[in-house]
Enzyme design. Structure first.
Site, mmCIF file in Angstrom:
data_model
loop_
_atom_site.group_PDB
_atom_site.id
_atom_site.type_symbol
_atom_site.label_atom_id
_atom_site.label_comp_id
_atom_site.label_asym_id
_atom_site.label_seq_id
_atom_site.Cartn_x
_atom_site.Cartn_y
_atom_site.Cartn_z
ATOM 1 N N TRP A 100 49.033 63.637 -56.193
ATOM 2 C CA TRP A 100 49.090 62.167 -56.089
ATOM 3 C C TRP A 100 50.180 61.620 -57.008
ATOM 4 O O TRP A 100 50.865 60.655 -56.669
ATOM 5 C CB TRP A 100 47.740 61.549 -56.477
ATOM 6 C CG TRP A 100 47.751 60.045 -56.450
ATOM 7 C CD1 TRP A 100 47.584 59.239 -55.367
ATOM 8 C CD2 TRP A 100 47.973 59.156 -57.564
ATOM 9 N NE1 TRP A 100 47.676 57.911 -55.733
ATOM 10 C CE2 TRP A 100 47.918 57.831 -57.069
ATOM 11 C CE3 TRP A 100 48.200 59.353 -58.921
ATOM 12 C CZ2 TRP A 100 48.077 56.719 -57.897
ATOM 13 C CZ3 TRP A 100 48.367 58.248 -59.737
ATOM 14 C CH2 TRP A 100 48.310 56.950 -59.218
ATOM 15 N N HIS A 101 50.339 62.276 -58.157
ATOM 16 C CA HIS A 101 51.328 61.782 -59.116
ATOM 17 C C HIS A 101 52.754 62.002 -58.653
ATOM 18 O O HIS A 101 53.658 61.287 -59.081
ATOM 19 C CB HIS A 101 51.119 62.444 -60.485
ATOM 20 C CG HIS A 101 50.028 61.804 -61.277
ATOM 21 N ND1 HIS A 101 48.739 62.246 -61.245
ATOM 22 C CD2 HIS A 101 50.031 60.724 -62.101
ATOM 23 C CE1 HIS A 101 47.991 61.482 -62.023
ATOM 24 N NE2 HIS A 101 48.749 60.537 -62.556
ATOM 25 N N GLY A 102 52.981 62.982 -57.825
ATOM 26 C CA GLY A 102 54.361 63.195 -57.378
ATOM 27 C C GLY A 102 54.455 64.369 -56.434
ATOM 28 O O GLY A 102 53.646 65.299 -56.486
#
Lengths: 346, 481
Positions: free
Chosen positions: B325-327
């Site tokens: 989700w962060h990257g």
């Protein structure tokens, strides 16, 4: 304390303090962001070389010879060029100039119909770094900025609302109040460091200087690699091509040279595989466009610290030797190996 | 528009505040809310107006699907479960297209040796945040946990500018009632003072602390070709503090700005670097994301209800999803994996009922977090390995000024911080950072703030400092996530 009082203080106190800071910075204008100079301060903390030199070129009659470059060039004696080429010479070198600055000056001269007969341009190796941004003083100079990019309003405001600006205002005011009649930064020929009065090719015999320290070398390497020297800027190469074209079109004699670096720094660059690759690549690019003088070579002059103020800036005497080489002064035999003329065939 | 810009601080925020309450004072409640939605969309569009239709379409789509899922709607002809799956897939597809396309193409090319061109899409601002928020809304509508909200309140829930760009990830249950409450329609001076206080602290954290550490972190990770041991530790610690001050600074500004409008956003950070174990850390760091992952991924996967082994699997899966989700990158996945594994190990270890001294527990936890952030920050594994290798096996170089006094130590002396373009100031800043992370946090001030001459002097001082330091305006790190 009541909430309403707290809120009032929250807005009023900072508003007063910040307004005062803004007014001080605006009036002193240490970075010459405005054109007003309300206090008529002749020498500001961070004076704007470009404003000064553009104004001189606008108001002076047409020069026969113009020198362009960065601080590595503005401390060279323009009268030496006059000695070799005749006519009048102006050193239009400005601090931290990139190729866009040189092109900006040439376009301005064309616009003013003051293009010279001879153009001498000192190119800095570091300034072709693609990661190096365009100088902000270039961007805010309407006469030079042909890129149509502007500083944003926020960065304009922030120059009046920053701690740095406040510190600079304080220093500027302090200097101004101490010695109102301090000397101007550049002389009438555009040179700094009294260079217009120095015609010697060698310093006094008694003068000697210790080699530069490792810390100084590392500092300069850091400067050259600002961010990281990831590639040669294609844009700047295209500006160089434009300069060459303009010179050809207007029959201007172009004398191009790579500004000297001290031998210790050259050795350091040679040991840095990637950076050395960039240097060779830049030399090949320039060579493919036009002949030039390469002063980034080991030589008796490059390897001797007495000709250098620091690892990347020659003294005015070092500058005289550059012109002696470019204009083929046969009397200066001791500096024979200083600078190499490079053209496509060699 | 950035919170730490003159435009936001001197124009957007005050204008929005005064017009909103002016409309409310004239009893134009709907107009006031409409104005707040308009302002929020203006705030969003300032970055890139091209993505305005995207957020509007997403909002309208989810509102319709959410209301259809609500049991009060009898008109739909497909099953609620199918509708929920379709709605969720639509949201995830949008996120996947913009955020993960290039990642998938790159890996596809690598695996099959193909040469499909990358799309190089610009990531629409806030897409990860508003997608998660709206998926939660759909799931809760399916569970009949939502009410029949009107579109204006729903639009405000999604777009409310303080939380739109980088969270906190708000839940409709905590936001909708606040937007609907009549008590919130009048100026509340207690909220205004608290809001201004928290906003100013956030501004200082971002502009002065995070942006100062950012320089050294960027130099160490992205620019330096090699690092010595001290530079490597300085680099990793700089990023650890940059990330915290950047994100918690943003959140503080969001909480402060929302409070001006009488909206209490959930706390997102509770002194995370004080944590004594990894579970504790995830209860304190990006709390609203942890809450979302727990409620909408970990628990639906079975949580801890299906035996120990399945619990560990669920934990790991949740953190792998949290990582991606962060990257869109394997470094993020690996970071998620490390945290998932640490939670599993912590769970196993907790069963032994062994006690670790508090200082040692903090030291281990802080260093684990610091080391794993290296993967989170590094653009490539090579960069992470460069930093980690230097942290543990790099040359120890000390300042050459100390050579005379410390020559008996068998180490090198030289320019010891030059690869990250730092000087001795970095140590002062690190000490300041450690002091701040152990100080009282936003959560405390939100509940205990009382106006006084002491705190007004303090806040005026740091506000002026921050405003004068804003000439190096930079984006918030979480804008990229």
């Amino acid at each position: 304390m009541k909430n309403k009082r707290w809120i009032k203080l929250y807005f009023i106190v900072p508003a007063i303090i910040i307004s005062m800071i803004f007014i001080i910075n605006f009036v002193v204008d240490p970075y010459s962001m405005t054109v007003y100079n309300i206090l008529k301060i002749p020498n500001k903390f961070a004076r704007d070389d470009r404003v000064e030199k553009v104004s001189k070129l606008k108001t002076s009659p047409k020069y026969d010879n113009i020198i362009l470059g960065s601080s590595r060039v503005y401390s060279s004696n323009p009268l030496m060029v006059t000695k070799y080429l005749g006519g009048t010479t102006y050193n239009a070198g400005v601090g931290t100039a990139r190729v866009e600055d040189h092109l900006g000056f040439i376009l301005l001269l064309a616009k003013l119909d003051k293009l010279p007969k001879n153009l001498i341009i000192g190119l800095d190796f570091y300034s072709f770094n693609s990661e190096l941004e365009t100088n902000k003083y270039f961007l805010k100079n309407k006469d030079l900025n042909f890129l149509n990019k502007r500083l944003s309003n926020e960065s304009y405001i922030s120059n009046f609302l920053s701690i740095d600006a406040l510190r600079a205002s304080y220093k500027t005011l302090k200097n101004f109040l101490k010695s109102k009649k301090s000397k101007p930064r550049f002389d009438e020929n555009g040179a700094s460091q009294n260079a217009s009065k120095i015609f010697a090719y060698q310093p006094d015999e008694a003068f000697s200087k210790a080699p530069f320290s490792e810390a100084q070398i590392d500092e300069e390497m850091k400067f050259i690699k600002t961010i990281s020297y990831s590639s040669i800027s294609k844009k700047r190469v295209s500006y160089l091509k434009q300069i060459i074209k303009i010179c050809a079109k207007h029959d201007i004699n172009l004398y191009l040279f790579l500004t000297p670096l001290h031998g210790q720094l050259i050795s350091k660059i040679e040991n840095d595989k990637e950076l050395y690759k960039k240097l060779r690549s830049l030399k090949n690019i320039i060579k493919s466009q036009t002949p030039y003088y390469d002063f980034i070579q080991h030589s008796q002059i490059n390897d001797n610290p007495i000709y250098f103020n620091n690892l990347t800036h020659t003294t005015p005497i070092g500058g005289n030797l550059i012109y002696a080489k470019i204009f083929n002064d046969k009397n200066i035999s001791f500096a024979k190996d200083f600078g190499i003329f490079v053209e496509q065939d060699n | 528009m950035l919170f730490n810009s003159y435009g936001f601080i001197f124009l957007f925020l005050p204008l929005t505040f005064f017009i909103y309450f002016y409309l409310l004072s004239k009893r134009l409640t709907t107009g006031a809310k409409g104005f707040l939605v308009f302002s929020s969309l203006f705030f969003y569009s300032w970055w890139n107006i091209a993505y305005l239709p995207l957020i509007l379409t997403s909002m309208l789509f989810n509102y319709i699907v959410g209301n259809s899922l609500n049991s009060n709607f009898k008109t739909i002809k497909i099953s609620k479960k199918v509708l929920l799956i379709l709605g969720t897939i639509a949201n995830l597809s949008l996120l996947g297209y913009f955020k993960y396309s290039d990642f998938f193409i790159e890996n596809f090319n690598l695996a099959l040796g193909s040469h499909i061109e990358l799309l190089h899409l610009a990531l629409p601002l806030a897409i990860s945040f508003f997608t998660f928020q709206q998926i939660a809304y759909l799931v809760d509508s399916y569970r009949n946990e939502t009410k029949e909200y009107d579109f204006l309140n729903y639009a405000l829930f999604v777009t409310f500018f303080p939380q739109l760009i980088a969270g906190p990830i708000v839940h409709h249950k905590e936001m909708m009632p606040q937007f609907a409450s009549k008590w919130n329609a009048v100026k509340n001076y207690t909220n205004i003072t608290t809001g201004l206080f928290i906003f100013s602290i956030g501004l200082f954290k971002k502009v002065v602390l995070a942006d100062t550490f950012a320089i050294w972190a960027t130099n160490g990770f992205d620019k330096a070709e090699t690092l010595n041991m001290i530079e490597a530790w300085a680099t990793s610690l700089s990023y650890t503090f940059q990330l915290y001050f950047d994100f918690s600074g943003y959140t503080d500004m969001a909480i402060g700005a929302a409070l001006l409008f009488n909206i209490r956003l959930p706390i997102n950070f509770n002194s995370p670097y004080k944590s004594l174990n990894i579970q504790d850390f995830w209860r304190r760091w990006h709390i609203t994301l942890s809450r979302f992952l727990k409620d909408y991924i970990y628990i639906p996967l079975g949580g801890n209800r299906k035996g120990e082994f399945k619990t560990y699997n669920n934990l790991l899966a949740t953190f792998l999803i949290g990582g991606i989700w962060h990257g869109a990158g394997w470094t993020f996945v690996f970071w998620g994996f490390l945290h998932g594994m640490a939670l599993v190990i912590h769970r196993l270890y907790s069963k032994l009922n062994l006690k670790i001294p508090v200082i040692l527990a903090w030291f281990i936890t802080f260093n684990f977090i610091n080391i794993t952030w290296v993967f989170f920050r590094a653009k490539e594994f090579e960069d992470a390995i460069k930093v980690l290798k230097a942290m543990f096996a790099g040359d120890l170089v000390l300042n050459y000024h100390w050579q005379e006094k410390l020559n008996f130590l068998n180490v090198n002396f030289g320019p010891w911080l030059q690869n990250i373009y730092a000087n001795n100031d970095i140590f002062t800043w690190l000490v300041v950072a450690f002091i701040i992370i152990f100080s009282k946090n936003t959560s405390y001030y939100m509940n205990n703030f009382k106006p006084s001459y002491l705190n007004i002097s303090f806040i005026v001082l740091i506000s002026i400092y921050a405003l004068l330091d804003m000439n190096k305006v930079s984006e918030f790190l979480y804008f990229n996530f």
